[in-house]
Scaffold this motif. Structure first.
Motif, PDB file in Angstrom:
ATOM      1  N   MET A  56      -5.705  10.543   1.239  1.00  0.00           N
ATOM      2  CA  MET A  56      -4.740  10.585   0.150  1.00  0.00           C
ATOM      3  C   MET A  56      -5.394  10.462  -1.220  1.00  0.00           C
ATOM      4  O   MET A  56      -4.830  10.901  -2.223  1.00  0.00           O
ATOM      5  CB  MET A  56      -3.704   9.473   0.325  1.00  0.00           C
ATOM      6  CG  MET A  56      -2.950   9.511   1.649  1.00  0.00           C
ATOM      7  SD  MET A  56      -2.090  11.063   1.929  1.00  0.00           S
ATOM      8  CE  MET A  56      -0.800  10.963   0.706  1.00  0.00           C
ATOM      9  N   GLU A  57      -6.578   9.861  -1.295  1.00  0.00           N
ATOM     10  CA  GLU A  57      -7.286   9.722  -2.575  1.00  0.00           C
ATOM     11  C   GLU A  57      -8.303  10.836  -2.803  1.00  0.00           C
ATOM     12  O   GLU A  57      -9.095  10.755  -3.748  1.00  0.00           O
ATOM     13  CB  GLU A  57      -7.992   8.363  -2.640  1.00  0.00           C
ATOM     14  CG  GLU A  57      -7.034   7.184  -2.645  1.00  0.00           C
ATOM     15  CD  GLU A  57      -7.770   5.863  -2.723  1.00  0.00           C
ATOM     16  OE1 GLU A  57      -9.001   5.889  -2.900  1.00  0.00           O
ATOM     17  OE2 GLU A  57      -7.103   4.813  -2.621  1.00  0.00           O
ATOM     18  N   ASN A  58      -8.311  11.853  -1.925  1.00  0.00           N
ATOM     19  CA  ASN A  58      -9.214  13.003  -2.081  1.00  0.00           C
ATOM     20  C   ASN A  58     -10.681  12.593  -2.113  1.00  0.00           C
ATOM     21  O   ASN A  58     -11.499  13.174  -2.834  1.00  0.00           O
ATOM     22  CB  ASN A  58      -8.873  13.797  -3.353  1.00  0.00           C
ATOM     23  CG  ASN A  58      -7.497  14.415  -3.302  1.00  0.00           C
ATOM     24  OD1 ASN A  58      -6.982  14.688  -2.220  1.00  0.00           O
ATOM     25  ND2 ASN A  58      -6.892  14.621  -4.458  1.00  0.00           N
ATOM     26  N   VAL A  59     -11.027  11.588  -1.325  1.00  0.00           N
ATOM     27  CA  VAL A  59     -12.424  11.165  -1.259  1.00  0.00           C
ATOM     28  C   VAL A  59     -13.289  12.268  -0.657  1.00  0.00           C
ATOM     29  O   VAL A  59     -14.454  12.445  -1.031  1.00  0.00           O
ATOM     30  CB  VAL A  59     -12.539   9.864  -0.446  1.00  0.00           C
ATOM     31  CG1 VAL A  59     -13.992   9.473  -0.244  1.00  0.00           C
ATOM     32  CG2 VAL A  59     -11.782   8.749  -1.143  1.00  0.00           C
ATOM     33  N   GLU A  99      -6.330   6.310   3.377  1.00  0.00           N
ATOM     34  CA  GLU A  99      -6.655   6.158   1.963  1.00  0.00           C
ATOM     35  C   GLU A  99      -7.683   7.197   1.518  1.00  0.00           C
ATOM     36  O   GLU A  99      -7.605   7.734   0.410  1.00  0.00           O
ATOM     37  CB  GLU A  99      -7.176   4.746   1.691  1.00  0.00           C
ATOM     38  CG  GLU A  99      -6.155   3.639   1.908  1.00  0.00           C
ATOM     39  CD  GLU A  99      -5.007   3.720   0.913  1.00  0.00           C
ATOM     40  OE1 GLU A  99      -5.234   4.203  -0.215  1.00  0.00           O
ATOM     41  OE2 GLU A  99      -3.882   3.337   1.277  1.00  0.00           O
ATOM     42  N   ARG A 153     -18.099   4.938  -2.057  1.00  0.00           N
ATOM     43  CA  ARG A 153     -16.650   5.097  -2.202  1.00  0.00           C
ATOM     44  C   ARG A 153     -15.928   4.597  -0.956  1.00  0.00           C
ATOM     45  O   ARG A 153     -14.871   3.967  -1.051  1.00  0.00           O
ATOM     46  CB  ARG A 153     -16.315   6.571  -2.460  1.00  0.00           C
ATOM     47  CG  ARG A 153     -16.772   7.081  -3.819  1.00  0.00           C
ATOM     48  CD  ARG A 153     -16.215   8.473  -4.109  1.00  0.00           C
ATOM     49  NE  ARG A 153     -14.758   8.450  -4.234  1.00  0.00           N
ATOM     50  CZ  ARG A 153     -14.020   9.523  -4.487  1.00  0.00           C
ATOM     51  NH1 ARG A 153     -14.625  10.709  -4.621  1.00  0.00           N
ATOM     52  NH2 ARG A 153     -12.706   9.436  -4.593  1.00  0.00           N
ATOM     53  N   LYS A 205       2.480   8.293   3.304  1.00  0.00           N
ATOM     54  CA  LYS A 205       1.211   7.720   3.749  1.00  0.00           C
ATOM     55  C   LYS A 205       1.347   7.113   5.146  1.00  0.00           C
ATOM     56  O   LYS A 205       0.416   7.174   5.946  1.00  0.00           O
ATOM     57  CB  LYS A 205       0.742   6.661   2.749  1.00  0.00           C
ATOM     58  CG  LYS A 205       0.350   7.223   1.403  1.00  0.00           C
ATOM     59  CD  LYS A 205       0.016   6.124   0.405  1.00  0.00           C
ATOM     60  CE  LYS A 205      -1.268   5.420   0.766  1.00  0.00           C
ATOM     61  NZ  LYS A 205      -1.670   4.447  -0.265  1.00  0.00           N
ATOM     62  N   VAL A 248     -13.196   1.533  -0.848  1.00  0.00           N
ATOM     63  CA  VAL A 248     -11.861   1.612  -0.247  1.00  0.00           C
ATOM     64  C   VAL A 248     -11.683   0.518   0.803  1.00  0.00           C
ATOM     65  O   VAL A 248     -10.632  -0.154   0.856  1.00  0.00           O
ATOM     66  CB  VAL A 248     -11.634   3.009   0.378  1.00  0.00           C
ATOM     67  CG1 VAL A 248     -10.325   3.040   1.152  1.00  0.00           C
ATOM     68  CG2 VAL A 248     -11.648   4.077  -0.694  1.00  0.00           C
ATOM     69  N   SER A 302       0.815  -1.214   0.000  1.00  0.00           N
ATOM     70  CA  SER A 302       0.000   0.000   0.000  1.00  0.00           C
ATOM     71  C   SER A 302       0.847   1.261   0.000  1.00  0.00           C
ATOM     72  O   SER A 302       0.299   2.363   0.121  1.00  0.00           O
ATOM     73  CB  SER A 302      -0.928   0.003   1.225  1.00  0.00           C
ATOM     74  OG  SER A 302      -1.769  -1.132   1.229  1.00  0.00           O
TER      75      SER A 302
END
Length: 1268
Positions: A1110-1113, A1107, A1151, A1091, A1155, A1079
């Motif tokens: 860092m993934e801009n969810v 996550e 979403r 991360k 994840v 990861s």
């Protein structure tokens, strides 16, 4: 230019002059004599201003005003305040531009910044040398300084300088923690010791050239340097001088030659070579014996020291003439013993019953730290206990602070109260507060058994530095010495155990069967104050219940009255019980109910109960209104608040996790004042909260533990029942168990009341946060923390003894030689082959006997070959099979009457002929027999032969002849026939009878069995090729080889026990590290990446939250949507109602689930056992709709109907405190929503404890105005 000249100037010239002035002002910012004098005058209170162009005197302060003291204070309107707070402050601008908060702006290059660097610390100082007699200055010498260049970013030492003041309490995730106490610091001796055990490194070929994290490295290959002709290379000259030796004197050469002469062992004079060989064998055999004798018997290390509390401490005040703290009462013996140990600066473990006075020890430690001008940390498992201790200690010691999720009250106080999770975070983040720490008080240590949070206690105990002393307070548990021994062993300090089973207020346990005014006195004593279990009380309760049931059946028929489960029946039971206890003056009552809904129902149905006077009602009203004045107007109208006022005025309270934290604290304070007479509470109230009552009532003795319903354990029952009885007020405490549906079984009651409490057991587990926090510090290893966990205590407590044995075995093994030359050159290979063959045969035999086909073959009449200490390849026939694991067998033996048969020793050096042929036993004289019970390991092989025999007659005949008067009788015909048949088979095949083939005859198709069978055949074929068996020294040297290999195996076993490979959690650790690597939380060399550093900021669900960040969810969502989606991290109750969500929230939920599913799939691929479905299902979105409305500022009353939704399952313990999210003030939701839009505050919000902790901190300020 003056003002008059400016007025006379033309408009064009004026504008040109003004432009020039503006340029000059921009170029020369400071004021000077040529600037235009301007000032502002405030006119009255109207807020108007006038411009004054006259010069201002030097002593006048701007702005000017017509009022002598300036304008009076006034309230700024909300719009202006919002503009000043958010639009004028650059730090707040990101909140309004969250869509751009995670974008990167290119920074401008500043070459000059490269020239700025920190000053190199001085590594030496000058030390003055003086004459010790006269003090005369003799000179100066340079002395090297240690610990230079240390900082919080590169050192674990306490000698490092402190970090920034803003990080003094909480620390920072980039700081190094302090070195854990008891962990060996890496010094030169330890490095050298470990270096001997490591493999040799070729410093020419095995060196790495690229550092971890770098793309390029260094080239260590030597290249020839071309020098100009006529110049000498100084490096080559110095290198040539290394090999130049002038030689030593002749005396030195002679001294060096003397020890090099080796004295060869002289051969003793004997008459034969056989005696020489025998003498060598005897000397070798004596070596291990002498090794065992010379090994010193080391005393077992005892880190837990039990303290005798039976004898009084008469000289207490002589030993402590000026105690740090005095109480209005005389301390008990166990308290005095603990205080004496605290004065000696020792660590103590106090185990006593509830309300026995363990807090006295904590109070003295706090007072002692204030006397020493140091600090104390008091940790608790739940917020309710933290709240109460903060109030109590604040009144007693004044200098007391509180730390919760993100609220700090008096963080500079000498005594800080916090949850254990906060202390763990401070230790990992290198808080400078730890430097001044003298005591850490762990209250309710038995909470280490909690499956979810028990690991936190072990982490904190392992990570605490060496200078911190421990005070552990616990209820009575059976293994206090074992737990204290573990702590002392990992911290390398004595732990004094003070345990008492004496209860200051003895308890009486009753059964209550009444349900009306007529039967309200049906209370039966079951366990008296002396601990005697009275069975007659149980019988009387059963009879009373039966009599009422029979009267009911006579009146209303045979149908039972609804199993006493209706609301009306419960109401009558409670009314009769409260009325009876009120008449007997047994109030106040704590009624434990293991369901939040049942607590509310029981309190609401007592509408006719009024237990307070008019004066008490007035006091309750004034105190309640003062406490809730902090709430907003809409929140004061919540149904729960209005309902609680009515209940409290009648002396009834409710305490569980679904209550507003501020209301819970109000109820606790009113109960401690004696204004709440009946309190319906869940199990959480008993967890360390020192609020005893006169009577404790159990609504039921069954609870739901999150998996199923079960009876209370002895530890849980004692914890709650211990709240009965107020020290100094009551002679005995009353415990009542309600028998609504029927009287509980006597065995269940006896086990619950008198059973042993639950042992302290390790709940240590690996978490990603722990792994990342330890891996970011190179000097700390996760394996070292795992070694020191309580789960590894039993396997690691003898490590030092193992290391001494390893040294002894290594030394003896180096001096123990076996001749392996000439014909004996393949002796070691032969020994390994023989051992592998015997092991393979034993494994095959075990698998055959455990299979169904093998068990069928071992039926009565089957002929087997017996191999025991008494029988060597003797034929036998199975007579009876018992349980599939025991075989009654008739075995051939020598016909010796009244004498014990000689035990036939197994050949010490088996030859290939002995291994390949099973030569059967044949009696030398008359053939005898015996009947023995054999196990599967006693059967050498199962032959293909069977006999038709009468097994019952043979067994009966043999048993008869075991009686003394029939011992000389001849055997019966059936016995004689079976013996003669076995003898005939042995004489017909003296080299052995064919065994059942497991593959072809037993039809066993197991892959491992077939593979073992093939391996055994292959090993048998290789035996004939060894030459060592033909040597005359084969038997002797084989014995020596066996002894050497035994020592070698023992050495390997000991090395495995002290190595990391023996850790039970090591496979899981490697699997989790693989997850982090794949990861990209770690690189290939386990260095923590970006991360990973983000995940270090998060305490729960760190992978999922990282996550998402860092993934801009969360980037494109509004704050209300963010906070509603994040509720899935804390909401744990299963709901059957699907929330109504808009399209954006539905996409966000999907979403998050995607994840979570990706993380779970990766964990499964790396070998972790948690299934994908279980991992995804732990995130529940039943609270998203409520939190979304709440964060939008919807009036709380509109969704107060959902207040029963949040939290944990019914009956769940301390962890459920504060889990009622929707019961919290709405402002918190908007605040978290604003924080969620900024990555840094989001991490801060997720670092702390439960979000409800933040609400608890606000309540403290509401209840304690001085805290503001």
């Amino acid at each position: 230019m003056t003002v008059g000249e400016e007025r006379e100037a033309l408009p064009g010239e004026r504008s040109g002059c003004l432009a020039e002035m503006e340029e000059e002002r921009l170029e020369v910012p400071p004021r000077d004599a040529y600037d235009i004098p301007l000032s502002i005058l405030e006119v009255g209170c109207s807020g108007k201003f006038e411009l004054i162009t006259q010069p201002v005197k030097k002593d006048v302060v701007l702005p000017l005003t017509t009022l002598p003291h300036g304008l009076p204070p006034f309230a700024v309107d909300l719009l202006t305040e919002a503009e000043m707070h958010f639009l004028s402050d650059p730090e707040k601008l990101l909140l309004h531009h969250f869509e751009n908060s995670q974008k990167i702006w290119p920074r401008e290059k500043c070459v000059d910044a490269l020239y700025q660097m920190d000053v190199t610390p001085v590594h030496s100082t000058l030390q003055v040398e003086r004459n010790q007699t006269t003090g005369e200055l003799l000179g100066y010498k340079e002395v090297l300084l240690e610990d230079t260049g240390l900082s919080v970013k590169n050192s674990l030492s306490l000698q490092r300088p402190p970090g920034p003041p803003t990080q003094s309490v909480r620390g920072s995730s980039t700081n190094y923690p302090f070195w854990p106490g008891g962990l060996e610091e890496p010094n030169l001796d330890l490095i050298q010791t470990v270096g001997h055990l490591e493999e040799d490194i070729d410093f020419e070929n095995d060196l790495l050239s690229v550092p971890p994290g770098w793309k390029k490295g260094m080239d260590f290959r030597q290249t020839e340097q071309n020098t100009a002709p006529g110049l000498l290379n100084l490096t080559h000259l110095i290198g040539a001088m290394d090999d130049f030796n002038l030689g030593g004197s002749s005396d030195e050469e002679e001294e060096k030659k003397v020890p090099s002469v080796e004295t060869k062992p002289s051969i003793p004079r004997t008459n034969s070579l056989e005696e020489i060989v025998l003498q060598g064998v005897s000397a070798a055999a004596a070596a291990p014996a002498s090794m065992k004798q010379e090994d010193p018997v080391m005393e077992k290390e005892q880190w837990a020291v039990p303290v005798n509390i039976t004898t009084p401490v008469d000289d207490f005040y002589k030993r402590i003439p000026e105690p740090a703290f005095r109480w209005p009462f005389e301390p008990d013996v166990f308290q005095k013993q603990a205080i004496l140990r605290l004065e000696s600066h020792d660590s103590v473990f106090v185990a006593a019953h509830t309300s026995a006075g363990k807090t006295v020890v904590a109070e003295y430690a706090i007072a002692l730290s204030q006397k020493h001008m140091t600090r104390t940390i008091y940790t608790s498992p739940i917020k309710a206990l933290s709240n109460q201790k903060f109030r109590d200690f604040k009144n007693t010691f004044k200098d007391v602070g509180l730390l919760t999720g993100d609220v700090q009250l008096y963080p500079d106080a000498s005594c800080l109260i916090m949850t254990t999770e906060i202390l763990r975070s401070m230790l990992y983040n290198g808080s400078d507060l730890i430097r001044d720490l003298e005591w850490v008080i762990f209250d309710e240590v038995h909470y280490v058994n909690d499956a979810e949070r028990g690991v936190v206690w072990e982490e904190v105990l392992i990570m605490l530095p060496d200078h911190v002393n421990l005070i552990l307070l616990s209820a009575t548990v059976p293994n206090t010495l074992e737990f204290a021994d573990w702590i002392g062993r990992i911290k390398q300090k004595k732990i004094y155990v003070i345990s008492t089973t004496k209860r200051p207020v003895p308890l009486e346990h009753h059964l209550y069967t009444g349900n009306s005014q007529k039967t309200q006195n049906e209370i039966f004593l079951l366990l008296d104050a002396q601990g005697n279990f009275l069975t007659k009380g149980h019988y009387a309760a059963v009879e009373a219940k039966k009599e009422r049931a029979s009267k009911h059946s006579q009146t209303f028929g045979a149908k039972q009255p609804g199993h006493f489960g209706g609301t009306g029946q419960d109401k009558s039971v409670w009314l009769s019980l409260i009325d009876m206890l009120h008449k007997k003056d047994n109030l106040p009552i704590v009624a434990f109910t293991f369901s939040r809904n049942r607590c509310d129902e029981n309190a609401n149905m007592l509408t006719t109960v009024d237990l307070t006077s008019s004066v008490e009602k007035s006091e309750i009203h004034v105190f309640f209104q003062k406490c809730i004045s902090r709430l907003k107007g809409t929140d004061r109208e919540l149904p729960q608040v209005r309902q609680m006022v009515g209940l409290l005025k009648r002396g009834i309270g409710v305490h569980h996790s679904g209550i507003l934290p501020i209301l819970k604290e109000v109820i606790e304070m009113l109960f401690s004042r004696g204004l709440v007479k009946v309190l319906f509470a869940t199990e959480t109230f008993a967890m360390g909260v020192n609020m005893p009552a006169r009577t404790v009532v159990f609504d039921t003795i069954r609870k739901h533990d999150g998996v199923s319903f079960r009876d209370l354990t002895p530890g849980e029952y004692i914890q709650m029942a211990g709240r009965a009885g107020r020290r100094g007020l009551d002679t005995t405490g009353t415990v009542i168990i309600l028998c609504k549906a029927g009287v509980h079984e006597m065995a269940d009651l006896h086990k619950m009341m008198l059973g042993k409490p639950t042992l302290l057991q390790s709940q240590f587990r690996l978490t990603y946060t722990m792994i990342l926090n330890l891996l970011r510090v190179e000097a700390l290893r996760v394996e070292d923390v795992m070694k020191r966990s309580f789960s590894e205590f039993h396997t690691r407590k003898d490590t030092k003894a193992y290391e001494r044995q390893i040294q002894e075995l290594t030394r003896h093994l180096a001096n123990f030689e076996v001749e392996c030359t000439g014909q004996l050159s393949d002796l070691e290979s032969y020994y390994i082959t023989v051992r592998e063959l015997l092991y393979t045969r034993a494994s095959l035999q075990k698998k055959i006997l455990e299979s169904m086909a093998g068990m069928k073959a071992l039926s009565p009449g089957r002929v087997v070959v017996v191999k025991t200490q008494r029988h060597r390849n003797a034929l036998g026939v199975i007579l009876q099979v018992s349980g599939g694991r025991s075989f009654t067998t008739l075995v051939l033996c020598e016909a010796r009457q009244g004498e014990e048969e000689e035990v036939q020793e197994t050949s010490a050096a088996p030859t290939p002929q002995q291994l390949l042929t099973h030569k059967l036993f044949l009696p030398e004289g008359p053939c005898g027999h015996t009947v023995e019970q054999l196990g599967p390991e006693d059967l050498g092989s199962v032959t293909v032969k069977t006999l038709r025999i009468n097994t019952d007659r043979i067994i009966d005949d043999f048993k008869k002849r075991q009686i003394p008067r029939f011992r000389n009788d001849p055997p019966g015909a059936s016995v004689t026939t079976a013996t003669q048949e076995l003898l005939r088979l042995a004489e017909a095949s003296p080299e052995g009878i064919a065994s059942l083939d497991p593959v072809s005859e037993l039809q066993l198709k197991d892959l491992d069995l077939v593979d073992g069978y093939t391996r055994a055949r292959r090993l048998e074929q290789t035996l004939v090729g060894f030459t060592c068996v033909h040597s005359p020294k084969f038997a002797i040297e084989y014995g020596r080889m066996h002894e050497r290999m035994t020592m070698k195996d023992e050495l390997e076993r000991l090395r495995f026990l002290v190595s990391d490979q023996s850790l039970m959690l090591l496979p899981e650790y490697e699997q989790r590290v693989e997850v982090l690597k794949r990861s990209q939380y770690l690189d290939s060399s386990c260095a923590v990446q970006l991360k990973g550093r983000v995940a270090c900021e998060i305490s729960n669900h760190e992978l999922l939250v990282t996550e998402m960040v860092m993934e801009n969810v969360l980037t494109e969502l509004q704050p209300e949507e963010i906070v509603s989606l994040l509720s899935c991290l804390v909401f744990q109750q299963k709901t059957q109602v699907e929330p109504e969500l808009n399209e954006i929230l539905r996409q966000g939920v999907q979403r998050i689930r995607d994840v979570a599913e990706r993380i779970a799939t990766l964990q499964r691929e790396c070998g972790l056992r948690e299934s994908v479905e279980d991992y995804v299902e732990q995130f529940k979105f039943g609270l998203v709709e409520v939190v979304y409305e709440w964060a939008q500022g919807v009036v709380s009353v509109r969704f107060s109907a959902h207040q029963g939704a949040p939290g944990r399952r019914q009956g769940e313990g301390a962890g459920s405190e504060g889990s009622g999210l929707c019961n919290t003030e709405p402002g918190w939701g908007r605040g978290l929503g604003r924080a969620a839009s900024d990555p840094s505050p989001l991490l801060t919000a997720l670092r702390g404890d439960h979000p409800a902790d933040r609400r608890a901190g606000g309540d403290h300020r509401a209840l304690h105005p001085a805290a503001e």
